[in-house]
Design an enzyme around this catalytic site. Structure first.
Site, PDB file in Angstrom:
ATOM      1  N   CYS A   8      -2.363   1.099   8.263  1.00  0.00           N
ATOM      2  CA  CYS A   8      -1.653   0.299   7.198  1.00  0.00           C
ATOM      3  C   CYS A   8      -2.198  -0.979   7.059  1.00  0.00           C
ATOM      4  CB  CYS A   8      -0.287   0.390   7.507  1.00  0.00           C
ATOM      5  SG  CYS A   8       0.268  -0.574   8.708  1.00  0.00           S
ATOM      6  N   CYS A  61      -2.698  -4.451  14.419  1.00  0.00           N
ATOM      7  CA  CYS A  61      -2.153  -3.657  13.190  1.00  0.00           C
ATOM      8  C   CYS A  61      -2.490  -4.693  12.050  1.00  0.00           C
ATOM      9  CB  CYS A  61      -0.869  -3.263  13.085  1.00  0.00           C
ATOM     10  SG  CYS A  61      -0.028  -3.045  11.499  1.00  0.00           S
ATOM     11  N   GLU A  67       0.889  -1.066   0.099  1.00  0.00           N
ATOM     12  CA  GLU A  67      -0.115   0.063   0.081  1.00  0.00           C
ATOM     13  C   GLU A  67       0.931   1.350   0.146  1.00  0.00           C
ATOM     14  OE1 GLU A  67      -3.522  -1.989   2.544  1.00  0.00           O
ATOM     15  OE2 GLU A  67      -2.693  -0.187   3.376  1.00  0.00           O
ATOM     16  N   CYS A 111       4.712  -7.514   7.785  1.00  0.00           N
ATOM     17  CA  CYS A 111       5.484  -7.094   8.726  1.00  0.00           C
ATOM     18  C   CYS A 111       5.555  -8.344   9.749  1.00  0.00           C
ATOM     19  CB  CYS A 111       4.938  -6.100   9.442  1.00  0.00           C
ATOM     20  SG  CYS A 111       6.105  -5.191  10.710  1.00  0.00           S
ATOM     21  N   CYS A 134       2.529  -6.619  15.611  1.00  0.00           N
ATOM     22  CA  CYS A 134       1.678  -5.599  16.661  1.00  0.00           C
ATOM     23  C   CYS A 134       0.197  -6.154  16.590  1.00  0.00           C
ATOM     24  CB  CYS A 134       1.702  -4.271  16.180  1.00  0.00           C
ATOM     25  SG  CYS A 134       3.376  -3.621  16.373  1.00  0.00           S
ATOM     26  N   CYS A 183       2.978   8.288   1.711  1.00  0.00           N
ATOM     27  CA  CYS A 183       3.309   7.392   2.645  1.00  0.00           C
ATOM     28  C   CYS A 183       3.568   6.046   2.247  1.00  0.00           C
ATOM     29  CB  CYS A 183       2.022   7.150   3.778  1.00  0.00           C
ATOM     30  SG  CYS A 183       2.227   5.773   4.911  1.00  0.00           S
TER      31      CYS A 183
END
Ligand code: SAH
Ligand code: SF4
Length: 358
Positions: free
Chosen positions: A346, A129, A102, A122, A126, A115
């Protein structure tokens, strides 16, 4: 038998590497600037029709394209959502191997910001997220990070001719300091005044708290702004939201931030996503203020975009949290709320796309 080298991205090459590539094929390094300008200043997605002097034209025809030594990183637009206010656009971009990432173009008060993502997925996990919930696929190359800026520049030129993209935040998918080499190489190109020319002070690297990465930025006196995603005021509170906190404790992280401040003299932006019942009570705000005491800090409060199992704080709780920090002398603002429908956390566009395709 000689083995053909893997094709390389022209976007991966820094300026000296472009000079070397030309020179090793007998083309004067004098032509590097024209090529750099076409790729990085004009953001061309295709060099076929660009006017170049004959030696460079010939080199490009022989060397750049499918089946040739070099290719251009031009991701395909897989999806796009505009925000209701029309000021923000979120792109889902498909890379050469099919991975999607993204990129968000934001425009407020005549200031345009991109951004970018630094990884596909990832590894930090987290819990709130959408990217973390997806897991890690792979690191992005420098060219794949730079290509997102070019995509945004072309989109901006089409919708608002004459406007410049002047700001960049690394707050898309991925953890920038888990991919530091590629991130720093991409920023060399992105800040190069012969090309994109986004000033280093207009570039922010956001990290979940990868301590060795922060120390590297401090020790090399990195010119970029640093944002640290904190989200918790005690080891327990933070580890429950940010598993990476078990590897680099809150105490170690705050010590690294102090070191960064001492070595660079720069302010640190601390990001705090407000999650109902997890990190939004006044006691937490008081502990946060104590933790940041003596650091040149600014706290950005981010309203959570709800993801599986997590809800954002009420605006009353958020306002009270801010009041406590301000009363303790810590500068503290809410992250821009406009365009939030699209700027969503995100990974959320990719996640919703995956869901639809199932
Ligand atoms: N990995 C880096 C940069 C990408 S995340 C980091 O964690 O800092 C960028 C910011 O978006 C982080 O502050 C992160 O906590 C926040 N974020 C992630 N998911 C979110 C969500 N659902 N709602 C609001 N903010 C979110
Ligand atoms: Fe990764 Fe940042 Fe999401 Fe955490 S908040 S999972 S570090 S992208």
């Amino acid at each position: 038998m000689s083995v053909a080298a893997e094709p390389r991205s022209l976007h991966d090459l820094g300026f000296p590497a472009v000079e070397e590539a030309l020179e090793s094929d007998g083309v004067s390094r004098f032509h590097a600037k024209a090529l750099w300008r076409a790729v990085h200043r004009a953001s061309l997605a295709d060099l076929a029709d660009a006017p170049f002097l004959p030696p460079l034209r010939k080199w490009l025809d022989l060397n750049v394209g499918e089946g040739k030594p070099y290719f251009l990183d031009v991701p395909e637009l897989a999806d796009e959502i505009p925000s209701a206010d029309g000021l923000t656009r979120k792109f889902l971009l498909r890379l050469r191997d099919g991975q999607t990432i993204e990129t968000v173009l934001m425009g407020y008060d005549n200031r345009h910001t991109v951004c970018v993502s630094t990884q596909a997925g990832c590894a930090m996990g987290c819990v709130f997220c959408a990217t973390g919930q997806m897991g890690f696929a792979r690191h992005l190359r420098p060219g794949e990070i730079i290509a997102q800026v070019h995509h945004a520049r072309r989109a901006l030129a089409a919708s608002h001719p004459g406007r410049r993209l002047r700001n960049l935040v690394m707050m898309g998918m991925g953890e920038p300091l888990h991919n530091s080499d590629a991130v720093l190489a991409s920023l060399d190109t992105i800040s190069d005044v012969r090309g994109i020319g986004i000033g280093p002070s207009k570039i922010a690297i956001s990290t979940v708290g990868v301590v060795p990465g922060i120390l590297r930025l401090a020790e090399t006196n990195s010119p970029y702004r640093l944002a640290v995603s904190l989200h918790g005021s005690t080891e327990e509170e933070r580890s429950a939201l940010v598993p990476a906190s078990k590897r680099w404790s809150l105490a170690e992280l705050i010590a690294a931030c102090r070191r960064y401040g001492e070595l660079t003299g720069k302010r640190i932006f601390f990001e705090w996503t407000l999650i109902e019942g997890k990190n939004d009570n006044p006691d937490t705000a008081r502990r946060l203020a104590a933790l940041l005491h003596g650091i040149d800090a600014h706290v950005n409060l981010i309203p959570l975009n709800p993801t599986a199992g997590y809800e954002g704080s009420s605006s009353r709780a958020g306002d009270e949290f801010q009041r406590v920090l301000l009363a303790a002398g810590i500068p503290c603002t809410f992250r821009q709320r406009r365009g939030i429908d699209v700027a969503a956390g995100c990974g959320m566009l990719k996640a919703s796309r995956l869901q639809r395709s199932r």
